[in-house]
Design an enzyme around this catalytic site. Structure first.
Site, PDB file in Angstrom:
ATOM      1  N   GLU A  37       2.908 -93.439 -84.938  1.00  0.00           N
ATOM      2  CA  GLU A  37       2.248 -93.457 -83.681  1.00  0.00           C
ATOM      3  C   GLU A  37       2.004 -92.101 -83.294  1.00  0.00           C
ATOM      4  O   GLU A  37       2.795 -91.075 -83.922  1.00  0.00           O
ATOM      5  CB  GLU A  37       2.727 -94.064 -82.605  1.00  0.00           C
ATOM      6  CG  GLU A  37       2.272 -95.415 -82.165  1.00  0.00           C
ATOM      7  CD  GLU A  37       0.928 -95.417 -81.206  1.00  0.00           C
ATOM      8  OE1 GLU A  37       0.134 -94.083 -81.390  1.00  0.00           O
ATOM      9  OE2 GLU A  37       0.452 -96.027 -80.705  1.00  0.00           O
ATOM     10  N   ASN A  57       5.927 -94.887 -74.416  1.00  0.00           N
ATOM     11  CA  ASN A  57       4.770 -95.277 -75.524  1.00  0.00           C
ATOM     12  C   ASN A  57       4.255 -94.064 -75.758  1.00  0.00           C
ATOM     13  O   ASN A  57       4.631 -92.983 -75.441  1.00  0.00           O
ATOM     14  CB  ASN A  57       4.094 -96.321 -75.091  1.00  0.00           C
ATOM     15  CG  ASN A  57       3.599 -97.157 -76.296  1.00  0.00           C
ATOM     16  OD1 ASN A  57       4.044 -97.331 -77.236  1.00  0.00           O
ATOM     17  ND2 ASN A  57       2.293 -97.660 -76.195  1.00  0.00           N
ATOM     18  N   ASN A  68      -1.305 -97.061 -73.457  1.00  0.00           N
ATOM     19  CA  ASN A  68      -1.725 -96.273 -74.714  1.00  0.00           C
ATOM     20  C   ASN A  68      -2.522 -95.168 -74.552  1.00  0.00           C
ATOM     21  O   ASN A  68      -2.275 -94.163 -74.023  1.00  0.00           O
ATOM     22  CB  ASN A  68      -2.272 -97.285 -75.653  1.00  0.00           C
ATOM     23  CG  ASN A  68      -1.340 -98.032 -76.682  1.00  0.00           C
ATOM     24  OD1 ASN A  68      -0.346 -97.197 -77.453  1.00  0.00           O
ATOM     25  ND2 ASN A  68      -1.043 -99.254 -76.913  1.00  0.00           N
ATOM     26  N   ASP A 112      -6.023 -98.793 -79.187  1.00  0.00           N
ATOM     27  CA  ASP A 112      -4.693 -98.263 -79.171  1.00  0.00           C
ATOM     28  C   ASP A 112      -4.692 -96.844 -78.731  1.00  0.00           C
ATOM     29  O   ASP A 112      -5.430 -96.426 -77.726  1.00  0.00           O
ATOM     30  CB  ASP A 112      -4.092 -98.552 -80.466  1.00  0.00           C
ATOM     31  CG  ASP A 112      -2.355 -98.441 -80.319  1.00  0.00           C
ATOM     32  OD1 ASP A 112      -2.032 -97.610 -79.584  1.00  0.00           O
ATOM     33  OD2 ASP A 112      -1.737 -99.150 -81.347  1.00  0.00           O
TER      34      ASP A 112
END
Length: 282
Positions: A18, A100, A145, A193
């Site tokens: 990520e 996140n 996100n 995302d």
């Protein structure tokens, strides 16, 4: 509407790759493997890589203005100095929740997302963290996100993945206002995302379970699709010489038969023109 295909920058078996970001000060791409609690760096000129293990799941790592990294961890926002000495900037542990994706705004503040491990609606948020550690929760989310800003800094784009939307806000100083749906992702195309904004004001978004990167023009029109061999691309960012190459992180978590490149760092050479990033001011 298909652009050129991807190449492999780093072949890796990241569980949940990520958060790619270009660090102009060091000429390296930074990205994380959330569930393996690792921060990776990659120098595309020398090919040199580093891996740093964190003590908690790490949702994002971003450069700091004075060197080192700011990291969005399970229990809050941490700082690594240039010597990798660690300290907490904001510690706010909530059982069942983790950090996140995160991004740095043009003013040097960090916008950090959270989510529950069970992805419960309303269990996550998007919070602005000023360089001095002052926090302001701006958005309630499920899986917070991608976040990015228009070239003039007047708009903020945002994806709360389960909504299948990219929303847009007006930026008013340190606040964001007037949230509205900007792009809706059809059910068959996956979930929005991580995202990035290019120099033309277009938004590039990775589609989890969609095996593709899409580019949308400022008026919300789809004008480019890049199909990928992996099912779960997670985020994208421009880097390399002149910010012309688009790097894409990918995941293999949850897949019974992941593609051999799932978990690798991919690159789309000369995909467009990125915007210079802003390091975190704290």
């Amino acid at each position: 509407m298909n652009a050129g295909g991807p190449e492999v920058a780093v072949q890796e078996r990241a569980s949940l790759g990520e958060g790619p970001v270009w660090d102009a000060a060091t000429g390296r791409l930074i990205w994380v493997d959330i569930l393996s609690a690792r921060v990776h760096t990659y120098d595309p000129v020398s090919g040199r890589r580093t891996v740093m293990v964190t003590e908690q799941h790490v949702g994002a790592a971003r450069p700091r203005a004075g060197g080192g990294l700011v990291v969005n961890l399970r229990d809050g926002i941490g700082l690594y100095g240039p010597d990798l000495a660690f300290s907490w900037l904001v510690r706010d542990p909530v059982p069942g929740r983790r950090g996140n994706d995160a991004a740095v705004a043009p003013d040097g503040a960090l916008w950090a997302g959270t989510m529950r491990y069970d992805e419960a609606p309303g269990g996550g948020s998007l919070t602005r963290i000023a360089p001095d550690g002052t926090t302001t929760r701006e958005v309630t989310a499920a899986v917070s996100n991608g976040t990015g800003w228009s070239p003039d800094g007047r708009l903020m784009y945002y994806a709360d993945s389960p909504t299948r939307r990219i929303d847009v806000f007006d930026v008013a100083g340190a606040r964001v206002l007037n949230r509205r749906a900007w792009v809706r992702i059809e059910e068959s195309a996956g979930y929005p995302d991580g995202l990035t904004v290019d120099a033309e004001g277009c938004v590039w978004v990775a589609l989890w379970d969609g095996a593709a990167i899409r580019r949308y023009t400022p008026d919300g029109r789809l004008d480019r699709i890049v199909t990928l061999p992996v099912r779960r691309p997670t985020a994208c960012a421009f880097g390399g010489a002149g910010l012309r190459d688009l790097y894409v992180t990918t995941a293999r978590t949850g897949l019974a038969r992941p593609h051999p490149l799932s978990g690798s760092l991919l690159v789309l050479p000369d995909a467009g023109q990125g915007l210079p990033g802003t390091p975190f001011g704290g």
